[in-house]
Write an enzyme that holds these catalytic residues in place. Structure first.
Site, PDB file in Angstrom:
ATOM      1  N   GLU A 162     -10.364  -8.415   6.568  1.00 39.34           N
ATOM      2  CA  GLU A 162     -10.791  -9.024   5.323  1.00 39.34           C
ATOM      3  C   GLU A 162     -10.895 -10.534   5.540  1.00 39.34           C
ATOM      4  O   GLU A 162     -10.038 -11.139   6.192  1.00 39.34           O
ATOM      5  CB  GLU A 162      -9.814  -8.629   4.211  1.00 39.34           C
ATOM      6  CG  GLU A 162      -9.128  -9.733   3.517  1.00 39.34           C
ATOM      7  CD  GLU A 162      -7.957  -9.270   2.631  1.00 39.34           C
ATOM      8  OE1 GLU A 162      -7.588  -8.088   2.614  1.00 39.34           O
ATOM      9  OE2 GLU A 162      -7.400 -10.135   1.969  1.00 39.34           O
ATOM     10  N   GLY A 204      -4.786  -8.701  -4.137  1.00 41.79           N
ATOM     11  CA  GLY A 204      -6.095  -9.336  -4.059  1.00 41.79           C
ATOM     12  C   GLY A 204      -7.199  -8.516  -4.684  1.00 41.79           C
ATOM     13  O   GLY A 204      -8.377  -8.904  -4.606  1.00 41.79           O
ATOM     14  N   HIS A 248       0.929  -4.085   2.904  1.00 44.20           N
ATOM     15  CA  HIS A 248       0.513  -2.677   2.794  1.00 44.20           C
ATOM     16  C   HIS A 248       1.570  -1.704   3.296  1.00 44.20           C
ATOM     17  O   HIS A 248       1.314  -0.945   4.235  1.00 44.20           O
ATOM     18  CB  HIS A 248      -0.781  -2.442   3.584  1.00 44.20           C
ATOM     19  CG  HIS A 248      -1.962  -3.230   3.093  1.00 44.20           C
ATOM     20  ND1 HIS A 248      -3.137  -3.340   3.796  1.00 44.20           N
ATOM     21  CD2 HIS A 248      -2.146  -3.931   1.947  1.00 44.20           C
ATOM     22  CE1 HIS A 248      -4.007  -4.088   3.119  1.00 44.20           C
ATOM     23  NE2 HIS A 248      -3.422  -4.470   1.996  1.00 44.20           N
ATOM     24  N   ASN A 304      -7.592  -1.467   2.763  1.00 40.93           N
ATOM     25  CA  ASN A 304      -6.594  -1.771   1.735  1.00 40.93           C
ATOM     26  C   ASN A 304      -6.306  -0.494   0.931  1.00 40.93           C
ATOM     27  O   ASN A 304      -7.227   0.245   0.590  1.00 40.93           O
ATOM     28  CB  ASN A 304      -7.111  -2.874   0.814  1.00 40.93           C
ATOM     29  CG  ASN A 304      -7.789  -3.977   1.591  1.00 40.93           C
ATOM     30  OD1 ASN A 304      -8.777  -3.726   2.278  1.00 40.93           O
ATOM     31  ND2 ASN A 304      -7.291  -5.177   1.497  1.00 40.93           N
TER      32      ASN A 304
HETATM   33  P1  FDA Z   1       3.785  -0.324  -6.261  1.00 43.41           P
HETATM   34  O1  FDA Z   1       4.531  -1.139  -5.285  1.00 43.41           O
HETATM   35  O2  FDA Z   1       2.500  -0.825  -6.781  1.00 43.41           O
HETATM   36  O3  FDA Z   1       4.714  -0.064  -7.533  1.00 43.41           O
HETATM   37  C1  FDA Z   1       6.077   0.267  -7.444  1.00 43.41           C
HETATM   38  C2  FDA Z   1       6.758  -0.174  -8.726  1.00 43.41           C
HETATM   39  O4  FDA Z   1       8.040   0.407  -8.787  1.00 43.41           O
HETATM   40  C3  FDA Z   1       6.977  -1.683  -8.811  1.00 43.41           C
HETATM   41  O5  FDA Z   1       6.543  -2.144 -10.062  1.00 43.41           O
HETATM   42  C4  FDA Z   1       8.485  -1.847  -8.638  1.00 43.41           C
HETATM   43  O6  FDA Z   1       9.009  -2.949  -9.354  1.00 43.41           O
HETATM   44  C5  FDA Z   1       9.004  -0.540  -9.194  1.00 43.41           C
HETATM   45  N1  FDA Z   1      10.283  -0.114  -8.621  1.00 43.41           N
HETATM   46  C6  FDA Z   1      10.650  -0.124  -7.317  1.00 43.41           C
HETATM   47  N2  FDA Z   1      11.888   0.376  -7.173  1.00 43.41           N
HETATM   48  C7  FDA Z   1      12.322   0.710  -8.412  1.00 43.41           C
HETATM   49  C8  FDA Z   1      13.532   1.262  -8.913  1.00 43.41           C
HETATM   50  N3  FDA Z   1      14.543   1.591  -8.096  1.00 43.41           N
HETATM   51  N4  FDA Z   1      13.656   1.441 -10.254  1.00 43.41           N
HETATM   52  C9  FDA Z   1      12.638   1.111 -11.099  1.00 43.41           C
HETATM   53  N5  FDA Z   1      11.461   0.591 -10.673  1.00 43.41           N
HETATM   54  C10 FDA Z   1      11.316   0.391  -9.342  1.00 43.41           C
HETATM   55  N6  FDA Z   1      -3.934  -3.344  -1.792  1.00 43.41           N
HETATM   56  C11 FDA Z   1      -5.265  -3.153  -1.933  1.00 43.41           C
HETATM   57  O7  FDA Z   1      -5.724  -2.005  -1.937  1.00 43.41           O
HETATM   58  N7  FDA Z   1      -6.098  -4.243  -2.051  1.00 43.41           N
HETATM   59  C12 FDA Z   1      -5.637  -5.524  -2.022  1.00 43.41           C
HETATM   60  O8  FDA Z   1      -6.422  -6.482  -2.156  1.00 43.41           O
HETATM   61  C13 FDA Z   1      -4.234  -5.722  -1.866  1.00 43.41           C
HETATM   62  N8  FDA Z   1      -3.706  -6.987  -1.785  1.00 43.41           N
HETATM   63  C14 FDA Z   1      -2.342  -7.164  -1.826  1.00 43.41           C
HETATM   64  C15 FDA Z   1      -1.797  -8.444  -1.938  1.00 43.41           C
HETATM   65  C16 FDA Z   1      -0.426  -8.615  -2.089  1.00 43.41           C
HETATM   66  C17 FDA Z   1       0.158  -9.999  -2.200  1.00 43.41           C
HETATM   67  C18 FDA Z   1       0.425  -7.471  -2.118  1.00 43.41           C
HETATM   68  C19 FDA Z   1       1.915  -7.598  -2.289  1.00 43.41           C
HETATM   69  C20 FDA Z   1      -0.109  -6.204  -2.002  1.00 43.41           C
HETATM   70  C21 FDA Z   1      -1.483  -6.027  -1.848  1.00 43.41           C
HETATM   71  N9  FDA Z   1      -2.037  -4.756  -1.757  1.00 43.41           N
HETATM   72  C22 FDA Z   1      -3.407  -4.592  -1.804  1.00 43.41           C
HETATM   73  C23 FDA Z   1      -1.194  -3.556  -1.672  1.00 43.41           C
HETATM   74  C24 FDA Z   1      -1.085  -2.770  -2.988  1.00 43.41           C
HETATM   75  O9  FDA Z   1      -0.747  -3.628  -4.055  1.00 43.41           O
HETATM   76  C25 FDA Z   1      -0.039  -1.675  -2.808  1.00 43.41           C
HETATM   77  O10 FDA Z   1      -0.481  -0.809  -1.775  1.00 43.41           O
HETATM   78  C26 FDA Z   1       0.187  -0.854  -4.063  1.00 43.41           C
HETATM   79  O11 FDA Z   1       0.620  -1.665  -5.133  1.00 43.41           O
HETATM   80  C27 FDA Z   1       1.212   0.246  -3.829  1.00 43.41           C
HETATM   81  O12 FDA Z   1       1.195   1.115  -4.940  1.00 43.41           O
HETATM   82  P2  FDA Z   1       2.410   2.075  -5.233  1.00 43.41           P
HETATM   83  O13 FDA Z   1       2.045   2.943  -6.386  1.00 43.41           O
HETATM   84  O14 FDA Z   1       2.822   2.756  -3.971  1.00 43.41           O
HETATM   85  O15 FDA Z   1       3.660   1.142  -5.635  1.00 43.41           O
END
Ligand code: FDA
Length: 501
Positions: free
Chosen positions: A356, A115, A441, A479
């Site tokens: 939110e 979001g 999250h 978030n």
């Molecule tokens: P993140 O999950 O972003 O990235 C990990 C990547 O690694 C992915 O692209 C995945 O495909 C890849 N991967 C995983 N395993 C692998 C493997 N074995 N080999 C190769 N690649 C692999 N947060 C916020 O601050 N504000 C907001 O408004 C929102 N809203 C929201 C909505 C929705 C629908 C979701 C799903 C999430 C949110 N979030 C959020 C949360 C936020 O998106 C989340 O906290 C971060 O993306 C996490 O960042 P990371 O760097 O930890 O990993």
């Protein structure tokens, strides 16, 4: 020993990974990013890169026969989900026994589907969560750096007050005000100037066309447009897609060897490779990074990894709830998908909640006020390695959500009492007013200072780093992506200054 593929490999391409890739590239380190999802840059048959939430198709979800949207039902009818064909779609729902976790898949990770809400946590709570991290440095240097790179912006308050697209938020603000609660604007990485042009009819609609959890075709400054574009611009970084990292072992001559599976668009494994590197940065997210390290420890390929790997997981206290408004309190058929306002009661020591005010863009008037509440839940889960499935399993029981539900109920009971309103029971399945079975999250699993040192260096293994949300011990109060980015900036600055390459 496998041939050295690159001096540095970054696994994943979400927030932590994108920071690592950029800062390595700028430091002159040749870096390969391995991402299990697609690169989202090619329009489908409908001319759009991403499908909308109201018309999901194969691009919506990661290898599913049917979409699994967070709102399973509306008016007790199953109108939201659709049958689709399996494909490396952009949103995944990882279902564990007591908890489902939504994550992004593709170049940009969660930034593709989230979001865009970009708040900075209360400094006092940040210091409670990560007491050994220098808050002066974080708030003085690294938060501003991360916010600038991410393109965090604010909504124009005058436009917010006048536009039909945020009527839903103004109604919730009124009801919070009637309860004596404070609301606050929440910054976002969606380009609000672009959104104003969408409203004026001079730009193609995205946030005003229901787009969010299956990707935004316009307006959103996702990582592919910010950090990752800058990383590629250094000339030292390349990104390989549809590459799933499953194994890590030590290279006897130094560095690490990854086992990597290439998949095609049907999910078939077309190739398994071993890729060597000197430095390995894990940015596969809380679930992905924890699974890679837990598997490595439990199968004996990295046996010295800390006991703390797999521990300290939390869901940031996420609970969703919805209220039914009076007929005169219309929320509007037109709703922007990017939240812009939150009820901020985090300083209420007896019941801290940051809620939110979430849109529910259905294209018709439904009188519903939706909320994603972030609560302070002291419960933590842990992962165990399931050898038969070769996967990490989250140990989390539904009763561990009780503190979150109680906190959200405490707040919204007050809102309902003050406004003579009631909860909606038809939205989350099972006649429930609170959705406590899923989270957006996921945080923790490789907690900073426990599974790693105070900068994300994996304990026991030189040249192995954790850079993503798995470092944060389960709770943040807001978030998380700005903080994940900021922590990665701080840790990468230290690692690049100190560690031999
Ligand atoms: P993140 O999950 O972003 O990235 C990990 C990547 O690694 C992915 O692209 C995945 O495909 C890849 N991967 C995983 N395993 C692998 C493997 N074995 N080999 C190769 N690649 C692999 N947060 C916020 O601050 N504000 C907001 O408004 C929102 N809203 C929201 C909505 C929705 C629908 C979701 C799903 C999430 C949110 N979030 C959020 C949360 C936020 O998106 C989340 O906290 C971060 O993306 C996490 O960042 P990371 O760097 O930890 O990993």
């Amino acid at each position: 020993p496998a041939a050295r593929y690159a001096p540095a490999i970054v696994v994943g391409s979400g927030y932590g990974a994108a920071v690592a890739a950029l800062r390595l590239g700028q430091a002159g380190v040749r870096t390969v990013v391995l991402e299990m999802g697609r690169l989202w840059n090619t329009p489908g048959p409908d001319g759009k890169v991403f499908p909308s939430t109201s018309a999901p198709d194969q691009r919506s979800m990661w290898f599913r026969n049917r979409t699994e949207a967070p709102l399973a039902q509306f008016l007790w009818l199953d109108v939201v989900n659709r049958d689709i064909s399996p494909y490396p779609g952009v949103l995944d729902r990882v279902n564990y026994d007591g908890m489902s976790v939504y994550v992004g898949r593709g170049v940009g990770g969660g930034s593709l589907v989230n979001g865009g809400m970009a708040p900075t946590p209360r400094r006092s709570y940040f210091s409670e969560v990560l007491p050994r991290v220098d808050a002066d440095e974080m708030y003085g240097t690294y938060y501003p750096r991360a916010r600038a790179m991410l393109g965090v912006g604010d909504i124009d308050p005058a436009w917010f007050e006048s536009t039909e697209w945020y009527r839903f938020a103004r109604i919730s603000r009124k009801h919070a005000g009637n309860t004596g609660l404070r609301t606050t604007f929440v910054p976002n990485v969606y380009d609000f100037a672009y959104m104003q042009r969408e409203a004026a009819g001079t730009a193609t609609r995205s946030a005003l066309a229901g787009e969010v959890i299956y990707g935004n075709n316009h307006g959103k400054k996702s990582l592919d447009k910010t950090y990752l574009a800058a990383a590629l611009g250094t000339g030292n970084v390349t990104i390989e897609t549809l590459q799933r990292v499953v194994g890590v072992r030590r290279d006897p001559s130094g560095g690490y060897v990854l086992t990597v599976r290439t998949i095609d668009l049907t999910g078939r494994v077309t190739q398994t490779r071993e890729l060597g590197c000197a430095q390995l940065f894990l940015g596969a997210g809380s679930l992905g990074t924890t699974e890679i390290l837990l598997r490595a420890r439990e199968t004996g390929s990295l046996p010295e990894l800390a006991e703390a790997v797999g521990r300290g997981w939390g869901h940031n206290g996420n609970v969703m709830t919805a209220r039914a408004n009076h007929l005169w309190d219309t929320v509007g058929a037109n709703q922007a998908t990017m939240p812009a306002l939150g009820i901020d009661d985090w300083d209420n020591a007896a019941n801290p909640v940051f809620a939110e005010i979430a849109p529910l863009p259905m294209g018709f008037e439904h009188w519903i006020s939706m909320y994603l509440a972030i609560t302070k839940n002291p419960e933590r889960g842990h992962f165990t390695y399931d050898a038969a499935a070769d996967a990490a399993r989250l140990n989390w029981t539904r009763d561990q959500n009780a503190p979150s539900v109680a906190a959200a109920k405490n707040l919204f009971d007050r809102v309902n009492r003050a406004n003579f309103t009631i909860y909606r029971y038809d939205l989350f399945g099972g006649n429930r007013a609170f959705a406590d079975d899923f989270t957006y999250h996921p945080l923790g699993g490789c907690v900073l200072g426990e599974a790693t040192d105070d900068y994300g260096r994996a304990k026991g293994y030189r040249g192995l780093y954790v850079v993503d949300g798995s470092l944060i011990p389960g709770s943040l109060g807001v978030n998380p992506f700005v903080t994940i980015t900021t922590l990665a900036e701080r840790n990468m600055a230290r690692i690049l200054a100190e560690d031999p390459r």
